[in-house]
Design a protein around this motif. Structure first.
Motif, PDB file in Angstrom:
ATOM      1  N   TYR A 123     -22.249 -18.803  15.608  1.00 49.65           N
ATOM      2  CA  TYR A 123     -22.427 -18.678  14.157  1.00 49.65           C
ATOM      3  C   TYR A 123     -21.582 -17.510  13.680  1.00 49.65           C
ATOM      4  CZ  TYR A 123     -25.179 -18.519   9.734  1.00 49.65           C
ATOM      5  OH  TYR A 123     -25.603 -18.535   8.420  1.00 49.65           O
ATOM      6  N   LEU A 124     -20.642 -17.804  12.777  1.00 47.62           N
ATOM      7  CA  LEU A 124     -19.694 -16.808  12.285  1.00 47.62           C
ATOM      8  C   LEU A 124     -20.211 -16.163  11.004  1.00 47.62           C
ATOM      9  CD1 LEU A 124     -16.975 -15.346  11.898  1.00 47.62           C
ATOM     10  CD2 LEU A 124     -16.030 -17.515  11.070  1.00 47.62           C
ATOM     11  N   TRP A 179     -21.058 -14.419  16.165  1.00 50.31           N
ATOM     12  CA  TRP A 179     -19.716 -13.829  16.064  1.00 50.31           C
ATOM     13  C   TRP A 179     -19.604 -13.188  14.687  1.00 50.31           C
ATOM     14  CZ3 TRP A 179     -15.105 -17.573  14.777  1.00 50.31           C
ATOM     15  CH2 TRP A 179     -14.010 -16.841  14.321  1.00 50.31           C
ATOM     16  N   ASN A 180     -19.441 -11.871  14.661  1.00 48.40           N
ATOM     17  CA  ASN A 180     -19.197 -11.155  13.421  1.00 48.40           C
ATOM     18  C   ASN A 180     -17.706 -10.893  13.272  1.00 48.40           C
ATOM     19  OD1 ASN A 180     -22.079 -10.477  12.752  1.00 48.40           O
ATOM     20  ND2 ASN A 180     -21.902  -9.370  14.687  1.00 48.40           N
ATOM     21  N   THR A 181     -17.174 -11.049  12.062  1.00 48.83           N
ATOM     22  CA  THR A 181     -15.840 -10.511  11.827  1.00 48.83           C
ATOM     23  C   THR A 181     -15.917  -8.997  12.034  1.00 48.83           C
ATOM     24  OG1 THR A 181     -16.341 -10.487   9.456  1.00 48.83           O
ATOM     25  CG2 THR A 181     -15.058 -12.347  10.293  1.00 48.83           C
ATOM     26  N   ASP A 231     -15.385  -9.539  17.485  1.00 45.61           N
ATOM     27  CA  ASP A 231     -14.077  -9.967  16.985  1.00 45.61           C
ATOM     28  C   ASP A 231     -13.102  -8.819  17.253  1.00 45.61           C
ATOM     29  OD1 ASP A 231     -11.925 -11.018  15.569  1.00 45.61           O
ATOM     30  OD2 ASP A 231     -13.195 -11.796  13.963  1.00 45.61           O
ATOM     31  N   ARG A 326     -13.865 -12.686  20.653  1.00 50.14           N
ATOM     32  CA  ARG A 326     -12.958 -13.574  19.937  1.00 50.14           C
ATOM     33  C   ARG A 326     -11.767 -12.702  19.555  1.00 50.14           C
ATOM     34  NH1 ARG A 326     -10.479 -13.519  14.521  1.00 50.14           N
ATOM     35  NH2 ARG A 326      -9.874 -15.670  14.085  1.00 50.14           N
ATOM     36  N   ASN A 436     -13.813 -21.897   8.829  1.00 54.66           N
ATOM     37  CA  ASN A 436     -14.113 -20.508   9.176  1.00 54.66           C
ATOM     38  C   ASN A 436     -13.792 -19.612   7.978  1.00 54.66           C
ATOM     39  OD1 ASN A 436     -11.298 -19.917   9.283  1.00 54.66           O
ATOM     40  ND2 ASN A 436     -11.214 -20.275  11.489  1.00 54.66           N
ATOM     41  N   HIS A 437     -13.699 -18.327   8.209  1.00 49.86           N
ATOM     42  CA  HIS A 437     -13.536 -17.361   7.128  1.00 49.86           C
ATOM     43  C   HIS A 437     -12.139 -17.364   6.508  1.00 49.86           C
ATOM     44  CE1 HIS A 437     -12.034 -15.598  10.770  1.00 49.86           C
ATOM     45  NE2 HIS A 437     -11.510 -14.574  10.123  1.00 49.86           N
ATOM     46  N   GLN A 467     -18.724 -24.018  16.546  1.00 45.94           N
ATOM     47  CA  GLN A 467     -18.856 -22.818  15.714  1.00 45.94           C
ATOM     48  C   GLN A 467     -19.160 -23.220  14.276  1.00 45.94           C
ATOM     49  OE1 GLN A 467     -15.334 -21.200  13.921  1.00 45.94           O
ATOM     50  NE2 GLN A 467     -16.991 -21.098  12.413  1.00 45.94           N
ATOM     51  N   TYR A 469     -20.023 -21.745  10.222  1.00 49.58           N
ATOM     52  CA  TYR A 469     -19.685 -20.644   9.323  1.00 49.58           C
ATOM     53  C   TYR A 469     -20.880 -20.362   8.425  1.00 49.58           C
ATOM     54  CZ  TYR A 469     -16.848 -17.969   5.929  1.00 49.58           C
ATOM     55  OH  TYR A 469     -16.338 -16.999   5.105  1.00 49.58           O
TER      56      TYR A 469
END
Length: 615
Positions: A123-124, A179-181, A231, A326, A436-437, A467, A469
């Motif tokens: 999960y982003l 998963w965090n930016t 990330d 990532r 995604n972002h 994955q 978002y």
């Protein structure tokens, strides 16, 4: 008078040489597989100092660079036990600065830690836009940009505390990996919320929290049997990085003399990395060009740069207890340098997974970057990168569900993507996603919830690591072309005090949000226990009338997926699928909980899917 000047000089010299401002990494661990550790020491004109450990720790090399404000001290940590020691800096026989240095005990079985696999769902989250758990850190004295939710490209105040607060929401949804930016400090004066122009690689941005808060995030995830992915950015640093502001040597970055302040934008032609016909000037313009004006391009051709980054990544893995990485813009790096960086990490952690962003539109070109690629082996290259992102599937999903049947349109487009799976050395270890972002939101491309359900049925049942978002599971939309990056990175409703709609709670979700959420939750939680989806083989059939049928199977488990992208109900003659059915005649749809007889025909409503557990 002469004696007074000499005495004053001695005093000034002592003060002058005591300005050792930084030692990185600030501490390390005993018992690492690679016993060599290189300390970066920074301070005003310190290159004439001689470092020495108090307890006989062997210094292998002291390296000076062109900038007198740096020393690089390489030591052998073999046999060093956990504990504190003194690192002395001498000017001749006189000790002018002493620093406490610690070697810590590693967590039990640290080297063999498990990582994310195809049994997980990632999960982003963009932390600044997810939830504000601690409004007190929205603005801090030592960071430039201040919080302003009225600006789509500004800081909104989301933080680590907000993520921790909502981990039970993610657990209920069925997410297993977060998963965090980037959360490291990004001190650009504006547009810093995305975190990709990092200014301190050993420090969590104070607007998100502290290093200990980040470690606590990992701990809280682990309590819930969930995983944390960092990330990591190797290709470029932020222009406000303290190292960039005072480079150890000019060759730490790619410096273009003809460009302002060394800047020349990348040509973004990643194919030049392996194109046997490429001109060297074009290859350099991709690999050495800057990603953006605020993102100096790092020189992975410099072994000291690679070493600094490798040690930093390992430091975060040990400190926070990370479960994977990532890597941003992986294929823009110097390919030999980034392969060395990757190998350094996976040598230390053999089970550790790293997925690289390789944004290309050709499977062979993406497969080139996966570890042990036979394509890359032609030229003797191995990236050592365990996983890559499936951008060609993303491209197919972005078009297929709004197309009428055609030779290469609709579900034929999706089918065609999987016909090239043979190119990948490890097909189950690639990241699959619908958005995604950096892309338009899936729910913007497909405003109808029926199409969202079709896309999720696909993404969550095909080979690889799915994955999601943040916010898509409640129907969040956004068009990058009309509103820029801020449009696809909106605040999650309910993440801020005073939000009218709190989609983190069942009672707070609208009817529309609940339909998206409940559908996603059902598949995710079913997926957790299905080995055929995690590691099974795939058998698929050429789509007819925009209906795609495939099977995921092991020796003991078999799942049939039917995606009807046609607006009309379709009746399937099951004799065609006898190889996949393998003499099984019954199936239970995990979406509707209905039982189906699979002896002769199967009726599938228009714009719907079935996920059948066969028995």
């Amino acid at each position: 008078m002469k004696k007074i000047i000499t005495f004053s000089s001695i005093i000034l010299s002592s003060i002058f040489y005591s300005q050792v401002q930084k030692v990185e990494p600030a501490f390390w661990w005993s018992g690492m597989k690679n016993p060599e550790l290189q300390l970066l020491v920074y301070g005003k004109d310190i290159n004439n100092l001689q470092p020495e450990f108090s307890n006989g720790i062997k210094i292998k090399e002291v390296k000076k660079v062109e900038n007198p404000n740096y020393l690089f001290v390489t030591i052998d940590t073999s046999g060093i036990q956990p504990g504190k020691t003194k690192l002395n800096f001498k000017n001749g026989n006189k000790t002018v600065k002493t620093i406490d240095y610690e070697f810590k005990q590693r967590q039990q079985n640290s080297a063999n830690r498990d990582s994310y696999t195809s049994s997980d769902v990632m999960y982003l989250v963009m932390p600044d836009r997810f939830a504000n758990g601690n409004p007190k850190n929205d603005n801090t004295p030592d960071t430039a940009e201040k919080s302003d939710r009225t600006k789509t490209g500004g800081r909104h105040g989301g933080d680590i505390a907000g993520i921790v607060k909502n981990l039970d929401y993610l657990s209920e949804l069925g997410v297993t990996t977060l998963w965090n930016t980037p959360l490291l400090e990004d001190n650009e004066p504006s547009y810093s919320y995305h975190g990709y122009a990092q200014s301190d690689y050993y420090k969590i941005d104070p607007r998100y929290g502290t290093n200990d808060d980040y470690k606590n995030l990992a701990d809280e995830l682990h309590k819930r049997k969930m995983k944390l992915v960092m990330d990591y950015v190797t290709n470029h640093w932020g222009s406000k990085s303290w190292i960039i502001q005072d480079l150890p040597s000019k060759d730490w970055i790619h410096y273009w003399e003809e460009g302002k302040n060394g800047f020349q934008r990348s040509n973004y032609r990643m194919t030049t990395q392996f194109d046997t016909n490429a001109a060297k000037v074009d290859e350099a313009a991709c690999m050495d060009g800057w990603f953006d004006t605020t993102m100096p391009d790092m020189n992975q051709g410099n072994p000291m740069v690679v070493n600094y980054m490798a040690q930093n990544a390992i430091w975060w893995i040990e400190f926070a207890g990370l479960d994977g990485l990532r890597v941003d813009t992986y294929s823009y790096n110097d390919k030999k340098g980034i392969a060395e960086w990757t190998k350094r990490i996976t040598d230390e952690y053999p089970k550790f997974n790293i997925v690289g962003e390789v944004w290309m539109q050709d499977q062979a070109q993406m497969a080139y970057w996966q570890k042990d690629s036979k394509i890359a082996a032609i030229e003797g290259y191995n990236s050592h990168l365990p996983s890559v992102m499936d951008f060609t599937l993303f491209d197919a999903v972005g078009q297929a569900f709004k197309e009428e049947p055609g030779w290469d349109a609709g579900m034929q487009r999706v089918y065609g993507n999987f016909t090239n799976d043979f190119l990948y050395p490890d097909i189950n270890n690639i990241l699959v996603f619908a958005e995604n972002h950096d892309t338009n939101r899936l729910n913007q491309t497909y405003p109808n919830v029926a199409d969202y359900k079709l896309a999720m049925s696909l993404i969550l049942t095909v080979r690889g690591i799915p994955q999601l978002y943040y916010g898509s599971e409640i129907g969040m939309a956004g068009d990058k072309g009309k509103g820029g990056d801020g449009e696809i990175r909106q605040d999650f409703p309910g993440g801020w005090a005073g939000d009218k709609n709190n989609a983190f709670t069942k009672s707070g979700r609208t009817a529309s949000q609940s339909e998206y959420f409940d559908y996603t939750k059902k598949i995710l939680n079913w997926r957790k226990g299905n080995e055929a989806i995690h590691k099974g083989k795939t058998l698929h059939y050429i789509p007819n009338n925009n209906v795609y049928v495939y099977f995921r199977y092991t020796d003991n488990k078999r799942v049939m997926v039917v995606i009807n992208n046609n607006k009309e109900t379709q009746n399937l003659e099951l004799k065609r699928f006898s190889e996949g059915l393998n003499n099984l005649t019954k199936g239970k749809d995990i979406l509707s909980d209905k039982d189906f007889d699979l002896k002769t025909n199967l009726s599938v409503a228009g714009k719907s899917s079935l996920i059948l557990e066969l028995k």
